[in-house]
Write an enzyme that holds these catalytic residues in place. Structure first.
Site, mmCIF file in Angstrom:
data_model
loop_
_atom_site.group_PDB
_atom_site.id
_atom_site.type_symbol
_atom_site.label_atom_id
_atom_site.label_comp_id
_atom_site.label_asym_id
_atom_site.label_seq_id
_atom_site.Cartn_x
_atom_site.Cartn_y
_atom_site.Cartn_z
ATOM 1 N N ALA A 1 75.752 78.558 20.932
ATOM 2 C CA ALA A 1 74.628 79.480 20.819
ATOM 3 C C ALA A 1 74.167 79.423 19.362
ATOM 4 O O ALA A 1 74.929 79.056 18.464
ATOM 5 C CB ALA A 1 75.064 80.886 21.208
ATOM 6 N N GLY B 1 78.625 78.137 23.393
ATOM 7 C CA GLY B 1 77.615 78.221 24.444
ATOM 8 C C GLY B 1 77.257 76.860 25.026
ATOM 9 O O GLY B 1 76.826 76.772 26.181
ATOM 10 N N GLU C 1 79.821 76.217 27.549
ATOM 11 C CA GLU C 1 79.549 77.148 28.656
ATOM 12 C C GLU C 1 78.368 76.672 29.494
ATOM 13 O O GLU C 1 78.387 76.765 30.721
ATOM 14 C CB GLU C 1 79.299 78.552 28.086
ATOM 15 C CG GLU C 1 80.553 79.106 27.425
ATOM 16 C CD GLU C 1 80.324 80.423 26.705
ATOM 17 O OE1 GLU C 1 79.520 80.449 25.747
ATOM 18 O OE2 GLU C 1 80.936 81.426 27.096
ATOM 19 N N GLU D 1 84.323 80.175 19.284
ATOM 20 C CA GLU D 1 83.716 81.459 18.888
ATOM 21 C C GLU D 1 84.650 82.323 18.074
ATOM 22 O O GLU D 1 84.210 83.119 17.236
ATOM 23 C CB GLU D 1 83.263 82.232 20.124
ATOM 24 C CG GLU D 1 82.054 81.631 20.832
ATOM 25 C CD GLU D 1 82.413 80.686 21.973
ATOM 26 O OE1 GLU D 1 83.542 80.123 21.968
ATOM 27 O OE2 GLU D 1 81.571 80.509 22.863
HETATM 28 N N1 CO8 Z 1 73.895 77.576 15.573
HETATM 29 C C1 CO8 Z 1 72.924 77.366 14.662
HETATM 30 N N2 CO8 Z 1 72.826 76.247 13.937
HETATM 31 C C2 CO8 Z 1 73.749 75.287 14.124
HETATM 32 C C3 CO8 Z 1 74.785 75.423 15.064
HETATM 33 C C4 CO8 Z 1 74.841 76.638 15.816
HETATM 34 N N3 CO8 Z 1 75.765 76.855 16.758
HETATM 35 N N4 CO8 Z 1 75.562 74.314 15.017
HETATM 36 C C5 CO8 Z 1 75.018 73.505 14.109
HETATM 37 N N5 CO8 Z 1 73.913 74.079 13.556
HETATM 38 C C6 CO8 Z 1 73.045 73.534 12.516
HETATM 39 C C7 CO8 Z 1 73.714 73.590 11.172
HETATM 40 O O1 CO8 Z 1 73.581 74.874 10.605
HETATM 41 C C8 CO8 Z 1 72.952 72.529 10.422
HETATM 42 O O2 CO8 Z 1 71.714 73.078 10.027
HETATM 43 P P1 CO8 Z 1 71.187 72.842 8.503
HETATM 44 O O3 CO8 Z 1 70.950 71.379 8.425
HETATM 45 O O4 CO8 Z 1 69.946 73.668 8.462
HETATM 46 O O5 CO8 Z 1 72.281 73.312 7.623
HETATM 47 C C9 CO8 Z 1 72.647 71.486 11.485
HETATM 48 O O6 CO8 Z 1 72.814 72.166 12.744
HETATM 49 C C10 CO8 Z 1 73.627 70.317 11.471
HETATM 50 O O7 CO8 Z 1 74.948 70.847 11.548
HETATM 51 P P2 CO8 Z 1 76.109 70.454 10.504
HETATM 52 O O8 CO8 Z 1 75.529 70.071 9.195
HETATM 53 O O9 CO8 Z 1 77.124 71.545 10.539
HETATM 54 O O10 CO8 Z 1 76.684 69.133 11.221
HETATM 55 P P3 CO8 Z 1 78.158 68.550 11.093
HETATM 56 O O11 CO8 Z 1 78.106 67.209 11.715
HETATM 57 O O12 CO8 Z 1 78.652 68.670 9.696
HETATM 58 O O13 CO8 Z 1 79.100 69.527 11.976
HETATM 59 C C11 CO8 Z 1 79.653 70.831 13.920
HETATM 60 C C12 CO8 Z 1 78.926 69.584 13.377
HETATM 61 C C13 CO8 Z 1 81.171 70.674 13.775
HETATM 62 C C14 CO8 Z 1 79.306 70.928 15.413
HETATM 63 C C15 CO8 Z 1 79.182 72.092 13.170
HETATM 64 O O14 CO8 Z 1 77.761 72.114 13.144
HETATM 65 C C16 CO8 Z 1 79.641 73.398 13.773
HETATM 66 O O15 CO8 Z 1 80.790 73.780 13.609
HETATM 67 N N6 CO8 Z 1 78.725 74.125 14.464
HETATM 68 C C17 CO8 Z 1 78.997 75.431 14.998
HETATM 69 C C18 CO8 Z 1 79.887 75.335 16.224
HETATM 70 C C19 CO8 Z 1 80.158 76.723 16.757
HETATM 71 O O16 CO8 Z 1 80.762 77.561 16.137
HETATM 72 N N7 CO8 Z 1 79.699 76.974 18.001
HETATM 73 C C20 CO8 Z 1 79.882 78.249 18.628
HETATM 74 C C21 CO8 Z 1 78.719 79.136 18.330
HETATM 75 S S1 CO8 Z 1 78.947 80.793 18.929
HETATM 76 C C22 CO8 Z 1 78.597 80.686 20.558
HETATM 77 O O17 CO8 Z 1 78.293 79.661 21.078
HETATM 78 C C23 CO8 Z 1 78.657 81.959 21.305
HETATM 79 C C24 CO8 Z 1 78.306 81.774 22.760
HETATM 80 C C25 CO8 Z 1 78.194 83.076 23.445
HETATM 81 C C26 CO8 Z 1 76.884 83.765 23.206
HETATM 82 C C27 CO8 Z 1 76.851 84.862 24.165
HETATM 83 C C28 CO8 Z 1 75.737 85.815 24.020
HETATM 84 C C29 CO8 Z 1 75.855 86.879 25.104
#
Ligand code: CO8
Length: 260
Positions: free
Chosen positions: A67, A111, A114, A134
């Site tokens: 998400a 997400g 999911e 998460e």
């Molecule tokens: N949300 C927003 N932006 C994101 C997300 C995300 N989940 N994942 C990546 N991005 C963005 C980064 O911020 C980055 O943006 P910018 O260039 O502006 O800084 C761009 O995408 C590229 O990402 P990275 O530079 O981090 O790329 P890497 O190759 O270094 O890393 C990863 C890749 C390991 C996937 C890393 O991006 C990461 O850890 N992402 C987050 C993963 C995460 O924590 N996911 C869970 C999110 S919470 C969730 O999903 C909750 C679900 C339930 C919601 C329910 C509501 C009811």
């Protein structure tokens, strides 16, 4: 023409559509717009007989990295509760009666994992990585992950994944039963398209009935599920497609299913 802010749609003459999540700068992070677009697309094809199966995919690097954390970061409890955040999108996908195949390459996290599990089955590239990280953000799965992952891979592995936030690679995901097949990255979309074309060639009535039966298995006792299956099986004899399918077998020809 079909244009969505966050999705690319490609309709295929064989009766399926490929839907590609298209927020490359955010690794396809799922925001409200993605769910609004997915909902609008599913609404538009629910009664469209030229789309009998959907392939949902992302980019090579990410199916979806979760998400959208930037959208959620400043939300209050009152906002999340009032909007019932992501509930409508989740429910729309679960109500869709035709098959959705997730074709996953790269990250399917939070997400994103999911969303893949909301699909009917997952075909993974060898590069796929699944996780529910998460807890790293001080939260928890919120689009069904704690429930679907546990049903798919069992309690021990679900607890491990969710509590440690580690990722599973494609081989582990296949062993655990999370994905149905793993293929080399360059084969991923062809594999999913071929599966979708096969499904689209079947009777669309039988396809919907088969999908519904399997889903009932997860939500009923064995006795109730078998009773549901038997009744639905019997009811398929009301359709011309049953006559056509069996006649074609006897005549040694290809069936011509009309969805009637
Ligand atoms: N949300 C927003 N932006 C994101 C997300 C995300 N989940 N994942 C990546 N991005 C963005 C980064 O911020 C980055 O943006 P910018 O260039 O502006 O800084 C761009 O995408 C590229 O990402 P990275 O530079 O981090 O790329 P890497 O190759 O270094 O890393 C990863 C890749 C390991 C996937 C890393 O991006 C990461 O850890 N992402 C987050 C993963 C995460 O924590 N996911 C869970 C999110 S919470 C969730 O999903 C909750 C679900 C339930 C919601 C329910 C509501 C009811």
């Amino acid at each position: 023409a079909e244009t969505y802010e966050t999705l690319l749609i490609e309709r295929h003459a064989d009766g399926y559509a490929v839907v590609t999540l298209n927020r490359p700068k955010a690794l396809n992070a799922l925001n409200s717009q993605v769910f609004a677009d997915l909902t609008a697309f599913l609404d538009s094809v629910e009664r469209d007989d030229t789309v009998r199966c959907i392939v949902l995919t992302g980019s090579e690097k990410a199916f979806a990295a979760g998400a959208d954390i930037k959208e959620m970061a400043d939300q209050s409890y009152a906002q999340m509760f009032t909007e019932n955040f992501f509930a409508a999108g989740h429910d729309r996908i679960t109500r869709f009666r035709k098959p959705i195949i997730a074709a996953v390459s790269g990250y399917a996290l939070g997400g994103g994992c999911e969303l893949a599990m909301l699909c009917d089955f997952i075909i993974a590239s060898e590069t796929a990585k699944f996780g529910q990280p998460e807890i790293n953000l001080g939260v928890a799965p919120g689009i069904g992950g704690s429930q679907r992952l546990t049903r798919l891979v069992g309690k021990s592995k679900a607890m491990d994944m969710i509590l440690t936030a580690r990722m599973m690679d494609a081989a582990e995901a296949e062993r655990a039963g999370l994905v149905s097949r793993v293929v080399p990255g360059e084969r991923l979309l062809d594999e999913a398209r071929e599966a979708a074309a096969k499904i689209a060639a079947h009777s669309p009535l039988a396809v919907m009935a088969n999908k519904e039966m399997v889903n009932v298995a997860l939500e009923s006792t064995l006795t109730e599920g078998v009773r549901f299956e038997r009744r639905l099986f019997h009811s398929l004899f009301a359709f011309e497609d049953q006559k056509e399918g069996m006649a074609a077998f006897v005549d040694k020809r290809k069936p011509d299913f009309r969805g009637r």
